[in-house]
Write an enzyme that holds these catalytic residues in place. Structure first.
Site, PDB file in Angstrom:
ATOM      1  N   SER A 153       1.060  -1.166  -0.073  1.00  0.00           N
ATOM      2  CA  SER A 153      -0.030  -0.233   0.046  1.00  0.00           C
ATOM      3  C   SER A 153       0.944   1.260  -0.120  1.00  0.00           C
ATOM      4  O   SER A 153       1.317   1.649   1.039  1.00  0.00           O
ATOM      5  CB  SER A 153      -0.915   0.090   1.322  1.00  0.00           C
ATOM      6  OG  SER A 153      -1.838  -1.111   1.324  1.00  0.00           O
TER       7      SER A 153
ATOM      8  N   LYS B  11       0.666   5.708   8.224  1.00  0.00           N
ATOM      9  CA  LYS B  11       0.970   5.708   6.802  1.00  0.00           C
ATOM     10  C   LYS B  11       0.387   5.746   5.921  1.00  0.00           C
ATOM     11  O   LYS B  11       0.282   6.702   4.942  1.00  0.00           O
ATOM     12  CB  LYS B  11       2.218   4.622   6.590  1.00  0.00           C
ATOM     13  CG  LYS B  11       2.622   4.502   5.367  1.00  0.00           C
ATOM     14  CD  LYS B  11       2.122   3.472   4.222  1.00  0.00           C
ATOM     15  CE  LYS B  11       1.870   1.983   4.700  1.00  0.00           C
ATOM     16  NZ  LYS B  11       1.446   1.367   3.683  1.00  0.00           N
TER      17      LYS B  11
ATOM     18  N   LYS C 295      -7.197   1.833  -2.479  1.00  0.00           N
ATOM     19  CA  LYS C 295      -6.741   1.427  -1.057  1.00  0.00           C
ATOM     20  C   LYS C 295      -6.917   2.502  -0.177  1.00  0.00           C
ATOM     21  O   LYS C 295      -7.096   2.474   1.138  1.00  0.00           O
ATOM     22  CB  LYS C 295      -5.626   0.799  -1.176  1.00  0.00           C
ATOM     23  CG  LYS C 295      -4.754   0.216   0.160  1.00  0.00           C
ATOM     24  CD  LYS C 295      -5.698  -0.762   0.916  1.00  0.00           C
ATOM     25  CE  LYS C 295      -5.179  -0.853   2.633  1.00  0.00           C
ATOM     26  NZ  LYS C 295      -4.071  -1.686   2.381  1.00  0.00           N
TER      27      LYS C 295
END
Length: 300
Positions: free
Chosen positions: A99, A242, A174
């Site tokens: 990701s 993140k 995502k």
């Protein structure tokens, strides 16, 4: 392609990568791997070929899967001194299941394609449980023909497999997923904290809400974690931080306002400041509890 003809590379054998690679190997594929740290015994003893470099994985494989934590790690895997790109020959396929930044993904894909190879970005949702059970949701960006070629391999790792669009669109999907999950955790946290402080039994409130329009996977799974105080990951707060950094930095580049995503990130930042970067992301509720000087489990 028959299973025996599939020479598969897998780079990154962490919490997610190891079970994903294992599912590919159990399906009869010939597996070539590289990872930081020790390769899990179940892979090493099960017949995976351990390569000393990422270049070595690429040289031996037709399709190379990557599953590492963040954008800089993908860049190093691909383009480092012994990176994947140095072992590529025309016709090979690179599939990044990490990701990472949608913008960087497009740059990486262009460099790989310049070698005469193909590139898919295919981040996943479903956590360690989904990786082990091969029930991951896989969000793919890339060419339809290449997607169709790789899809049988995706089916050994996941259930809900969607070609979202061009390269980078999988990563965009995502990031959108992580925005929704974070904001849902925040909403469930506020609701259960409110209910508990008002004197209601939060477990009963959660049970009642599960039958109505407020029902969600987050209320079901993470609401239960909040009530029972089970904050072992799961999905660590630092990883969700993140992902929200990707959301906020990309949104800034696009000129899009994400005010509640920013708030969710600040709540995660508060948890991290209290030593909680490795807590499960459902522990966002702890930041709100500190602000309210009240925990869901205590008596009002």
């Amino acid at each position: 392609m028959s299973n025996n003809a599939n020479k598969i590379g897998f780079i990154g054998l962490g919490i997610m990568g190891a079970p994903m690679a294992l599912n590919l190997m159990r399906a009869g594929n010939k597996l070539f791997t590289h990872t930081h740290g020790k390769t899990p015994d179940i892979l090493a003893e099960g017949g995976a070929t351990l390569c000393t470099t990422n270049k070595g994985v690429a040289e031996r494989s037709d399709i190379i899967f990557i599953m590492v934590p963040d954008t800089p790690q993908v860049q190093e895997v691909l383009f480092g001194e012994s990176g994947v790109v140095h072992g590529l020959k025309p016709g090979k396929i690179v599939v990044d299941m990490s990701s990472i930044s949608p913008i960087a993904t497009k740059e990486f894909a262009a460099k790989v394609r310049a070698k005469g190879c193909e590139y898919l970005d295919a981040p996943v949702s479903g956590g360690e449980v989904g990786a082990k059970n091969a029930t991951l949701s896989i969000m793919v960006g890339g060419n339809q023909e290449i997607f169709d070629q790789v899809k049988p391999l995706f089916e050994y790792m996941g259930k809900n497999i969607t070609l979202v669009g061009a390269v980078g669109d999988g990563q965009t999907a995502k990031v959108a997923n992580q925005i929704i999950v974070a904001l849902n955790i925040e909403a469930v946290s506020e609701a259960l904290l409110f209910a508990a402080k008002a004197g209601a039994n939060p477990a009963k409130v959660r049970e009642a809400l599960m039958g109505g329009f407020a029902s969600s996977k987050i209320l079901e799974v993470h609401g239960d974690r909040m009530i029972k105080r089970t904050f072992d990951p799961g999905f660590r707060i630092e990883l969700h931080q993140k992902d929200l950094n990707l959301a906020l930095s990309t949104a800034r580049a696009l000129g899009v306002a994400l005010p509640n995503t920013a708030t969710a990130q600040e709540l995660f930042n508060s948890c991290a400041a209290h030593g909680g970067k490795a807590w499960d992301h459902s522990a966002m509720v702890r930041a709100l509890e500190k602000m309210s000087n009240f925990e869901i489990g205590q008596q009002a």
